[in-house]
Design a protein around this motif. Structure first.
Motif, PDB file in Angstrom:
ATOM      1  N   GLU B  34       0.825  -1.210   0.000  1.00 19.77           N
ATOM      2  CA  GLU B  34       0.000   0.000   0.000  1.00 19.77           C
ATOM      3  C   GLU B  34       0.866   1.270   0.000  1.00 19.77           C
ATOM      4  OE1 GLU B  34      -2.601   0.533   3.323  1.00 19.77           O
ATOM      5  OE2 GLU B  34      -1.038   0.280   4.817  1.00 19.77           O
ATOM      6  N   PHE B  36       1.111   4.500   1.947  1.00 16.14           N
ATOM      7  CA  PHE B  36       0.637   4.895   3.265  1.00 16.14           C
ATOM      8  C   PHE B  36       1.018   6.348   3.525  1.00 16.14           C
ATOM      9  CE2 PHE B  36       1.026   5.229   7.858  1.00 16.14           C
ATOM     10  CZ  PHE B  36      -0.049   4.505   8.326  1.00 16.14           C
ATOM     11  N   CYS B 203      -2.399   8.118  -1.776  1.00 20.40           N
ATOM     12  CA  CYS B 203      -2.333   7.172  -0.655  1.00 20.40           C
ATOM     13  C   CYS B 203      -3.583   6.313  -0.528  1.00 20.40           C
ATOM     14  CB  CYS B 203      -2.104   7.927   0.650  1.00 20.40           C
ATOM     15  SG  CYS B 203      -0.487   8.672   0.714  1.00 20.40           S
ATOM     16  N   ASP B 204      -3.363   5.087  -0.058  1.00 18.99           N
ATOM     17  CA  ASP B 204      -4.471   4.182   0.222  1.00 18.99           C
ATOM     18  C   ASP B 204      -4.939   4.381   1.666  1.00 18.99           C
ATOM     19  OD1 ASP B 204      -4.176   2.817  -2.309  1.00 18.99           O
ATOM     20  OD2 ASP B 204      -2.330   1.993  -1.464  1.00 18.99           O
ATOM     21  N   SER B 205      -3.974   4.475   2.570  1.00 20.16           N
ATOM     22  CA  SER B 205      -4.282   4.648   3.991  1.00 20.16           C
ATOM     23  C   SER B 205      -3.525   5.851   4.508  1.00 20.16           C
ATOM     24  CB  SER B 205      -3.846   3.417   4.785  1.00 20.16           C
ATOM     25  OG  SER B 205      -4.537   2.291   4.331  1.00 20.16           O
ATOM     26  N   GLN B 217      -6.543   7.581  11.965  1.00 20.08           N
ATOM     27  CA  GLN B 217      -5.928   6.650  11.029  1.00 20.08           C
ATOM     28  C   GLN B 217      -7.006   5.849  10.323  1.00 20.08           C
ATOM     29  OE1 GLN B 217      -3.570   3.379  12.593  1.00 20.08           O
ATOM     30  NE2 GLN B 217      -4.487   3.642  14.610  1.00 20.08           N
ATOM     31  N   GLY B 218      -6.688   5.409   9.148  1.00 22.59           N
ATOM     32  CA  GLY B 218      -7.632   4.591   8.405  1.00 22.59           C
ATOM     33  C   GLY B 218      -7.416   4.736   6.923  1.00 22.59           C
ATOM     34  N   ARG B 219      -8.345   4.149   6.151  1.00 25.34           N
ATOM     35  CA  ARG B 219      -8.237   4.271   4.703  1.00 25.34           C
ATOM     36  C   ARG B 219      -8.704   5.673   4.308  1.00 25.34           C
ATOM     37  NH1 ARG B 219      -6.729   0.152   2.051  1.00 25.34           N
ATOM     38  NH2 ARG B 219      -7.459   1.021   0.092  1.00 25.34           N
ATOM     39  N   ASP B 221     -10.379   6.810   1.740  1.00 25.44           N
ATOM     40  CA  ASP B 221     -11.770   6.944   1.295  1.00 25.44           C
ATOM     41  C   ASP B 221     -12.737   6.888   2.474  1.00 25.44           C
ATOM     42  OD1 ASP B 221     -11.197   4.326   1.762  1.00 25.44           O
ATOM     43  OD2 ASP B 221     -11.869   3.556  -0.186  1.00 25.44           O
ATOM     44  N   GLN B 222     -12.421   6.063   3.479  1.00 25.90           N
ATOM     45  CA  GLN B 222     -13.302   5.970   4.643  1.00 25.90           C
ATOM     46  C   GLN B 222     -13.268   7.255   5.476  1.00 25.90           C
ATOM     47  OE1 GLN B 222     -11.797   2.362   6.331  1.00 25.90           O
ATOM     48  NE2 GLN B 222     -13.408   1.104   5.417  1.00 25.90           N
TER      49      GLN B 222
END
Lengths: 320, 310
Positions: B34, B36, B203-205, B217-219, B221-222
């Motif tokens: 990923e 990050f 970034c993905d996360s 912290q997190g993805r 998109d979320q």
């Protein structure tokens, strides 16, 4: 470790400063060797004159003896192939300063400009970094010694003809080359000590200042104290402070290096020629080459280990 | 190391410099492959955390693993598989770019020197490899830093502000390169930045630090969807706010700059309007309020005390 030393060696090779210092050393050595031949010719003239005028006076006899020791020593040293070892030893008078300067700059720049972070972040252990730095600089000292040897070998026959007059022969070449190796070996503690100051100070400038000052003090002490030690022990009781200075001098890297480099060869410097005559009689300055080897090894190991310890405990941030 | 094991994992990682706590009990993990994002304002503790992960700074407390190796004991086994830019890339200015890369390749080993021409081309420095680094601009050094980090095909790239000093085109190239490394080569990229749109794009996360503490912290998109909402102009905003706050799928309602802001999925805007109409409240304007990472970041770094998990 070999790759690390190669990496460190690469940056020393690419530095214009390193090459400039080497050329400077060779030029100064050539001038010094020429100066030594002139000195020999002057001494021979003085001897000839002194023998006819003041031969009856005691002080005159001592002066003549001093001139003769120095002249004999110079004649021997300037003979080929002895001149090869002599050139290497002679080069150390200023060569140590140049080596200290190179070490301070090379070892201090990584901390100063941040390249240390880039190197360590690639998984290079701190002790290995210090060891590689030391070995590459010692390698540089070796290259300088080889260059000095080649220069002495090239100039040697000409110097021999002027100083000795006898035909050139290769007797004693092995001993001359052994002298060269001793000079290289003796360079190790100078590098280790300067490396220590450079890592401690995290910058070339302060390391250069401290190392050169200490070496200069040692050089000045080395020019005077052997003479004081010998004449003092012969003539009168020396003040305690002077005795302490002499003892301190005997502990310096420079003194051990001098003794080791002159293993089996009299130490004759113009400023200390008088003292050199009877130096072996002085009880205050040890002239044991084995003790000198122990000191050279001891200082080298001590400073490299101490430097590694300092670096291992340190946070390497942008401020370092 | 198995494929499921995080590439980086920290446990209450803490660093104190005398009385200043630069990093305060930070725990997060980075999954293999990923990109990050490591976000935070200046002085948040990003670089100190990176320095600890690379063994440059000794942690005061807590621990961390990089590629399965403990940073206090086995880091020397992991770091040869890690490429990094820490703060501004530094090189020997009296050496050429190619020689600087050669020096790094000697440290890295494994024939990394063979990559040098291709890497110089990849970062846009083809034809400039023979120039001394002392003549390089900050942007060119940044590119060279990236090339140095890529020597030896590292499994993990740790990049601290890699687009600093680059022009917009250069920034775009670097972002594309980062994404390509992750997507095509499976390289895990740990990207520290304060450029929020940059992190949002690649970034993905993400982890957000503020004053040494992890605050979210997190993805990506979320995190963004959590912060999305609906905003409206309406008479009787107080009544409307009370009504909407009572809906169980509305997270929060507040009045700001003449508008009522409702934290709820924008696709349920019609249900909001219907609920209001049922009480004779008719908004004059309704529109989705799409948050950016910037708005999330500013909100969190200004207000948030407790960590947010997406």
């Amino acid at each position: 470790m070999r790759r690390l030393v190669s990496a460190s060696w690469l940056r020393i090779r690419r530095r214009l400063l390193g090459r400039a210092l080497l050329v400077l050393m060779l030029v100064v050595l050539a001038v010094q060797l020429e100066g030594r031949v002139d000195r020999l010719e002057l001494l021979e003239a003085k001897l000839e004159e002194a023998e006819t005028t003041v031969a009856e006076e005691t002080l005159g006899q001592l002066a003549i003896a001093s001139y003769r020791v120095e002249a004999d020593s110079l004649r021997d040293n300037l003979s080929f192939p002895n001149v090869i070892g002599y050139g290497a030893r002679l080069a150390t008078d200023f060569g140590w300063f140049l080596l200290i300067a190179l070490t301070a700059i090379v070892a201090g720049e990584d901390s100063k400009q941040g390249t240390l972070r880039a190197i360590l972040s690639r998984g290079v252990g701190r002790a290995r970094y210090v060891a590689a730095c030391f070995l590459s600089l010692w390698l540089a000292a070796g290259v300088a010694v080889i260059a000095v040897t080649l220069l002495s070998a090239i100039l040697g026959p000409g110097l021999h003809a002027r100083a000795n007059g006898a035909p050139v022969c290769l007797d004693g070449l092995g001993l001359a080359l052994l002298s060269v190796v001793r000079v290289w070996f003796a360079s190790a503690p100078f590098i280790a000590a300067t490396l220590f100051w450079a890592i401690l100070a995290r910058s070339p400038g302060p390391a250069l200042g401290v190392s050169v000052t200490l070496q200069f003090i040692g050089f000045v002490m080395g020019s005077m104290l052997p003479f004081v030690a010998v004449t003092g022990s012969l003539v009168a009781r020396l003040p305690g402070a002077i005795v302490a200075l002499i003892r301190l001098y005997s502990l310096t890297i420079g003194y051990s290096a001098d003794i080791f480099m002159h293993w089996g060869i009299p130490i004759v410097k113009p400023t200390g020629a008088m003292g050199a005559i009877v130096m072996a009689d002085s009880s205050m300055l040890s002239i044991s080459p084995w003790r000198a080897i122990a000191f050279i090894l001891g200082y080298t190991v001590l400073f490299v280990a101490w430097t590694s310890r300092i670096l291992r405990r340190r946070d390497v941030t942008s401020e370092t | 190391m198995s494929g499921d094991t995080p590439v980086i994992r920290t446990y209450d990682l803490t660093k104190r410099f005398r009385k200043v706590t630069a990093v305060d009990a930070v725990s997060f993990s980075v999954q293999r492959g990923e990109v990050f994002g490591f976000l935070g304002p200046n002085g948040a503790g990003k670089t100190t955390t990176i320095a600890m992960l690379l063994g440059l700074v000794h942690p005061t407390a807590g621990s961390a693993e990089v590629l399965g190796c403990d940073i206090r004991r086995g880091l020397s086994k992991a770091l040869p598989r890690v490429g990094a830019i820490v703060e501004t890339p530094t090189f020997y200015p009296y050496m050429s770019a190619a020689d600087n890369l050669l020096l790094v390749s000697l440290v890295v080993g494994d024939g990394a020197d063979r990559q040098i021409p291709a890497l110089l081309e990849q970062v846009g420095l083809e034809g400039r490899g023979a120039d001394k680094v002392g003549t390089y601009s900050l942007g060119m050094r940044q590119r060279l830093g990236l090339a140095a980090a890529l020597l030896g095909n590292p499994e993990l790239l740790i990049l601290d502000e890699p687009t600093n000093g680059l022009d917009p085109a250069g920034m775009h190239e670097v972002r594309l390169l980062i994404r390509r490394l992750a997507d095509e080569q499976g390289t895990t990229v740990f990207l520290s930045s304060h450029l929020l749109h940059e992190v949002e794009q690649v970034c993905d996360s993400v982890v957000i630090l503020n004053k040494g503490r992890l605050i979210a912290q997190g993805r990506v998109d979320q995190l963004l969807s959590q912060a999305h909402g609906v905003e409206m102009r309406i008479d009787g905003a107080d009544r409307a706010a009370r009504l909407l706050a009572g809906l169980d799928w509305v997270s929060d309602v507040w009045y700001e700059a003449g508008r009522l802001r409702v934290q709820a999925p924008p696709e349920r805007a019609a249900e909001l309007v219907a609920a209001l109409a049922g009480r004779q409240l008719f908004p004059s304007e309704v529109r989705p309020a799409v948050s950016t990472l910037e708005s999330v970041f500013l909100e969190l770094t200004n207000d948030q005390e407790e960590p947010v998990d997406a």
